[in-house]
Design a protein around this motif. Structure first.
Motif, mmCIF file in Angstrom:
data_model
loop_
_atom_site.group_PDB
_atom_site.id
_atom_site.type_symbol
_atom_site.label_atom_id
_atom_site.label_comp_id
_atom_site.label_asym_id
_atom_site.label_seq_id
_atom_site.Cartn_x
_atom_site.Cartn_y
_atom_site.Cartn_z
ATOM 1 N N GLU A 92 1.661 6.728 -0.221
ATOM 2 C CA GLU A 92 1.642 7.104 -1.635
ATOM 3 C C GLU A 92 2.989 7.662 -2.068
ATOM 4 N N GLU A 93 3.561 8.540 -1.268
ATOM 5 C CA GLU A 93 4.860 9.125 -1.619
ATOM 6 C C GLU A 93 5.939 8.049 -1.697
ATOM 7 N N ALA A 94 5.968 7.166 -0.686
ATOM 8 C CA ALA A 94 6.972 6.107 -0.665
ATOM 9 C C ALA A 94 6.776 5.137 -1.828
ATOM 10 N N THR A 95 5.519 4.829 -2.154
ATOM 11 C CA THR A 95 5.247 3.878 -3.224
ATOM 12 C C THR A 95 5.657 4.438 -4.579
ATOM 13 N N HIS A 96 5.441 5.707 -4.797
ATOM 14 C CA HIS A 96 5.910 6.319 -6.049
ATOM 15 C C HIS A 96 7.424 6.189 -6.169
ATOM 16 N N GLY A 137 -7.805 -10.617 -0.458
ATOM 17 C CA GLY A 137 -6.875 -9.956 -1.369
ATOM 18 C C GLY A 137 -7.380 -9.893 -2.794
ATOM 19 N N PHE A 138 -7.971 -10.984 -3.268
ATOM 20 C CA PHE A 138 -8.519 -10.970 -4.620
ATOM 21 C C PHE A 138 -9.609 -9.900 -4.751
ATOM 22 N N ASP A 139 -10.445 -9.777 -3.729
ATOM 23 C CA ASP A 139 -11.510 -8.779 -3.751
ATOM 24 C C ASP A 139 -10.935 -7.364 -3.832
ATOM 25 N N VAL A 140 -9.910 -7.101 -3.031
ATOM 26 C CA VAL A 140 -9.283 -5.769 -3.065
ATOM 27 C C VAL A 140 -8.720 -5.482 -4.455
ATOM 28 N N CYS A 141 -8.020 -6.447 -5.037
ATOM 29 C CA CYS A 141 -7.449 -6.245 -6.371
ATOM 30 C C CYS A 141 -8.534 -5.941 -7.395
ATOM 31 N N ARG A 142 -9.588 -6.723 -7.383
ATOM 32 C CA ARG A 142 -10.662 -6.508 -8.361
ATOM 33 C C ARG A 142 -11.314 -5.141 -8.185
ATOM 34 N N ARG A 143 -11.472 -4.724 -6.955
ATOM 35 C CA ARG A 143 -12.127 -3.445 -6.711
ATOM 36 C C ARG A 143 -11.285 -2.256 -7.160
ATOM 37 N N THR A 144 -9.987 -2.389 -7.217
ATOM 38 C CA THR A 144 -9.170 -1.274 -7.724
ATOM 39 C C THR A 144 -9.319 -1.137 -9.230
ATOM 40 N N GLU A 151 -8.671 2.105 -1.355
ATOM 41 C CA GLU A 151 -8.495 3.550 -1.503
ATOM 42 C C GLU A 151 -7.052 3.910 -1.843
ATOM 43 N N ILE A 152 -6.077 3.398 -1.072
ATOM 44 C CA ILE A 152 -4.691 3.787 -1.318
ATOM 45 C C ILE A 152 -4.141 3.099 -2.565
ATOM 46 N N LEU A 153 -4.533 1.867 -2.812
ATOM 47 C CA LEU A 153 -4.040 1.186 -4.006
ATOM 48 C C LEU A 153 -4.589 1.832 -5.277
ATOM 49 N N SER A 154 -5.794 2.339 -5.221
ATOM 50 C CA SER A 154 -6.351 3.057 -6.366
ATOM 51 C C SER A 154 -5.591 4.359 -6.619
ATOM 52 N N ARG A 155 -5.069 4.956 -5.554
ATOM 53 C CA ARG A 155 -4.299 6.188 -5.710
ATOM 54 C C ARG A 155 -2.951 5.949 -6.387
ATOM 55 N N VAL A 156 -2.310 4.813 -6.097
ATOM 56 C CA VAL A 156 -0.979 4.555 -6.659
ATOM 57 C C VAL A 156 -1.046 3.769 -7.969
ATOM 58 N N ALA A 157 -2.203 3.193 -8.277
ATOM 59 C CA ALA A 157 -2.323 2.339 -9.462
ATOM 60 C C ALA A 157 -1.942 3.043 -10.768
ATOM 61 N N PRO A 158 -2.402 4.280 -11.024
ATOM 62 C CA PRO A 158 -2.039 4.908 -12.301
ATOM 63 C C PRO A 158 -0.528 5.035 -12.491
ATOM 64 N N TYR A 159 0.191 5.362 -11.415
ATOM 65 C CA TYR A 159 1.653 5.500 -11.541
ATOM 66 C C TYR A 159 2.298 4.139 -11.766
ATOM 67 N N ALA A 160 1.763 3.107 -11.116
ATOM 68 C CA ALA A 160 2.270 1.754 -11.333
ATOM 69 C C ALA A 160 2.065 1.326 -12.780
ATOM 70 N N GLU A 161 0.887 1.603 -13.316
ATOM 71 C CA GLU A 161 0.593 1.244 -14.704
ATOM 72 C C GLU A 161 1.500 2.002 -15.667
ATOM 73 N N ASN A 163 -2.319 -3.648 -12.561
ATOM 74 C CA ASN A 163 -1.024 -3.612 -11.875
ATOM 75 C C ASN A 163 -1.143 -3.681 -10.354
ATOM 76 N N ILE A 164 -2.323 -3.972 -9.855
ATOM 77 C CA ILE A 164 -2.519 -4.237 -8.426
ATOM 78 C C ILE A 164 -2.787 -5.729 -8.300
ATOM 79 N N LYS A 165 -1.862 -6.458 -7.681
ATOM 80 C CA LYS A 165 -1.926 -7.918 -7.720
ATOM 81 C C LYS A 165 -1.521 -8.535 -6.378
ATOM 82 N N ILE A 166 -1.349 -9.860 -6.414
ATOM 83 C CA ILE A 166 -1.133 -10.655 -5.216
ATOM 84 C C ILE A 166 0.204 -11.394 -5.297
#
Length: 300
Positions: free
Chosen positions: A117-121, A197-204, A156-166, A208-211
């Motif tokens: 999360e820190e690195a992704t931000h 991968g598509f399933d993970v994206c949809r679940r977030t 779980e981790i992609l949902s944590r970084v998604a708001p900052y990505a958006e 801004n979480i994509k493939i």
């Protein structure tokens, strides 16, 4: 195109010598000197991954000059300090690294989520400053973990970084690999089925979480590459192309018809980059291969 300074004249002579093996490529390169930076010659925004240069020892300026002359729009995985050079040649950074993930230790390692999360931000900040739309994140090796558990951890981790990505207008994107070809050294990757991968994206639930849609890997892992892309276009922000089965050029040495694929991508109104990610074949001039493969993917 920018004028080459005195200190770069030796580099330019080396570049022209490499181009001279192909009269057609040399002519195209010289004619492009009169074009303004950023002039494109087709519907698709084409980019390159570093692999396409093979063993050629070209500076970042030389690479940019070749790409701009041929009509490319961008470059994958530039370093932040190279962005001004890309801009000088009318090129854009298409995708960058900076999530702290590797093919071994990726998104599915829950014990690394705080670090990721820190690195992704920080990576999102770098992309936003550079005007780069995509930040790549690697799901990683299973090492005995089920794909279902891996998907839960990735969500779980992609949902944590998604708001900052958006907030910053950057896509955090996962690239599919395949577990079939041993030579690719990716036989234990959790993301070896495009539907995972598509399933993970949809679940977030984040736009801004994509493939990263790698045609080489999807063809080997799933097949039906064009229909699958079209049916899931809203989840795809970047694409890679390479020949099958050898991951070499995308010409008639590949079992895939990339001229058809390029036309289909353009007809989808896909607006992301398509990056060449093949490995040049032994005995072939990588610059000639680059020009040929650019032509194949050019849709007028």
């Amino acid at each position: 195109m920018q004028v080459i300074s005195n200190r770069n004249r030796l580099q330019r002579r080396k570049l022209l010598a490499a181009l001279a093996v192909s009269p057609a490529l040399m002519a195209r390169f010289r004619s492009a000197q009169a074009l303004e930076p950023g002039i494109r010659q087709g519907k698709l925004r084409l980019s390159v991954m570093p692999q396409v240069w093979g063993n050629l020892e070209l500076s970042i300026e030389e690479r940019c000059e070749v790409l701009a002359a041929l009509g490319f729009a961008g470059m994958d995985l530039p370093q932040p300090d190279q962005i001004p050079i890309l801009e000088d040649y009318g090129l854009a950074p298409a995708m960058m690294v900076g999530t702290g993930t590797t093919f071994e230790n990726g998104l599915i390692r829950r014990e690394l989520h705080d670090q990721i999360e820190e690195a992704t931000h920080a990576g999102i900040d770098t992309c936003a400053a550079a005007g780069c739309p995509n930040l790549i994140a690697l799901p990683g090796e299973r090492r005995g973990m089920s794909r279902e558990e891996g998907a839960d951890h990735a969500v779980e981790i992609l949902s944590r970084v998604a708001p900052y990505a958006e907030e910053n207008g950057v896509n955090v994107c996962m690239e599919i690999t395949n577990s079939k070809v041993a030579a690719d050294n990716r036989t234990d990757q959790v993301f070896d089925d495009i539907e995972w991968g598509f399933d993970v994206c949809r679940r977030t639930g984040s736009p801004n979480i994509k493939i990263v849609y790698d045609f080489y890997h999807v063809q080997i892992a799933n097949g039906d590459v064009v229909r699958t892309m079209r049916d899931n276009l809203e989840l795809i922000c970047h694409a890679h192309v390479a020949g099958v089965p050898s991951r070499a050029e995308i010409d008639d040495t590949s079992e895939m018809n990339y001229r058809y694929i390029a036309r289909e991508i353009a007809d989808m109104d896909y607006d992301g980059f398509v990056a060449l990610e093949y490995r040049p074949s032994a005995g072939r001039n990588p610059l000639v291969s680059l020009a040929v493969c650019y032509d194949i993917m050019t849709v007028i």
